[in-house]
Design an enzyme around this catalytic site. Sequence first.
Site, short mmCIF file in Angstrom:
data_model
loop_
_atom_site.label_atom_id
_atom_site.label_comp_id
_atom_site.label_asym_id
_atom_site.label_seq_id
_atom_site.Cartn_x
_atom_site.Cartn_y
_atom_site.Cartn_z
N SER A 87 -7.42 26.10 -4.14
CA SER A 87 -6.85 26.99 -3.76
C SER A 87 -4.88 27.82 -4.36
CB SER A 87 -6.40 26.94 -1.88
OG SER A 87 -5.78 25.93 -2.10
N CYS A 88 -4.69 26.84 -4.40
CA CYS A 88 -3.11 26.83 -4.92
C CYS A 88 -2.41 26.70 -6.38
CB CYS A 88 -1.36 25.99 -3.88
SG CYS A 88 -1.70 24.02 -4.90
N GLY A 89 -3.59 26.86 -7.40
CA GLY A 89 -3.21 26.41 -8.64
C GLY A 89 -1.91 25.25 -9.03
#
Length: 285
Positions: free
Chosen positions: A115-117
């Site tokens: 989801s956040c990289g």
Amino acid sequence: MGRVTERRRTVRVRNGAVSERADTLVGEEPLEIRVNGRPLAVTMRTPGDDFALAAGFLVSEGVIAGRAEVARVTYCAGAADDDGRNTYNVVDVRLADGVAPPAASLERNVYTTSSCGVCGKASLDAVRTTARWPLPLAGGPRLAPETLAALPDRLRAAQRVFARTGGLHAAGLFSGDGELLDAREDVGRHNAVDKLVGRALERGLLPLRDAVLLVSGRASFELAQKAVMAGVPVLAAVSAPSALAVDLAQEAGLTLVGFLRGASMNVYAGAERLVLAAPAPAPAS
């Protein structure tokens, strides 16, 4: 190789009625990206387009910008499970002769969530100094609002795995007249974009000066960064952007559209690329 979808038993409750059945779920497995044999990053992804995902990630990080800079991409033969079978979860990108490897500061053997990289690396200065195309981005398509408004439905129609699982993000590349050029799905929104960018790199299409990038969720700083690093002049999202994404878009000359739903949208930066009527005057305070 892991599968894009898997079947699992589930207990369903519908209006008080209970039943058991198999459900189709999206696959999610780790992918380790190596460059010249050295580990660089790990991301949770939906298996498929792994070579494009790795290449797109390196474009986003400013390591490469053209297919001639990549000698080859392979699965690592030594990445095996307990039974000695290749897991196909480790990819090695061999750079062409003369291409500088990632800086030591970029090498981080950390877990990257879907989801956040690569969290914590968000920096306007980093994009400014690593972008391979002149900034601010120049040119790009001139878009009518109705052209943008039609894109989410066209992307949704291309989301074949989402239609079966309901559990995937999507990203699509469109031409200035709204033609769908490519679409990818993944459990991670940033992976879907990397797969698109990597496929474009493989075809020698970077920079994507005339393209529109549409993402199925929000527009984070990271997604704006990926658009800028690929030379994409227009990023649209069906949900909200972050404040830092807007800051980057304004500085980099990126047209950023959020809340693209039906005929409604918010233009946060680069409104000059849209063919718009004069805005109504603000109400008197």
